[in-house]
Design a protein around this motif. Structure first.
Motif: not given
Length: 119
Positions: A69-75
């Motif tokens: 998974g990749i969370d752009v908002e949380e980097k």
């Protein structure tokens, strides 16, 4: 794991044109470091993770197929690996191994045998 350990899983929301450098990387049982360098080349994607003091400043190369998974908002990037699996991975030496097909094959074999339950 996946048919191609060097490609992101279809279930990973991979955002194109985003620089992942500096993103925190988390194993299933805790943090492992930050992305230092990455490649998004189709079928040959990977992350170089600086583990900092966790395993004595070692860098590891993680194929894109290990990303869960990749969370752009949380980097933040999650990988379907334990800290132990990352620690026990074949040693990565940037000048020797980046772009080396033999090392790539060695890593593909190592990460290709990780059980599905970690994903």
């Amino acid at each position: 794991m996946s048919e191609n350990v060097w490609a992101y899983h279809a279930t990973v929301d991979r955002i194109t044109d985003v620089d992942l450098s500096g993103y925190k990387v988390e194993a299933v049982d805790g943090g492992i470091g930050k992305v230092d360098k990455h490649s998004d080349e189709a079928g040959s994607a990977w992350l170089v993770v600086d583990t900092g003091p966790w395993i004595f400043g070692k860098e590891v190369l993680l194929p894109a197929g290990t990303v869960s998974g990749i969370d752009v908002e949380e980097k933040r990037i999650r990988v379907g690996l334990t800290r132990e699996q990352v620690k026990d991975a074949p040693e990565f030496v940037r000048d020797e191994h980046l772009g080396n097909p033999d090392y790539r094959q060695l890593l593909g074999g190592y990460y290709g045998i990780i059980p599905q339950r970690w994903l």
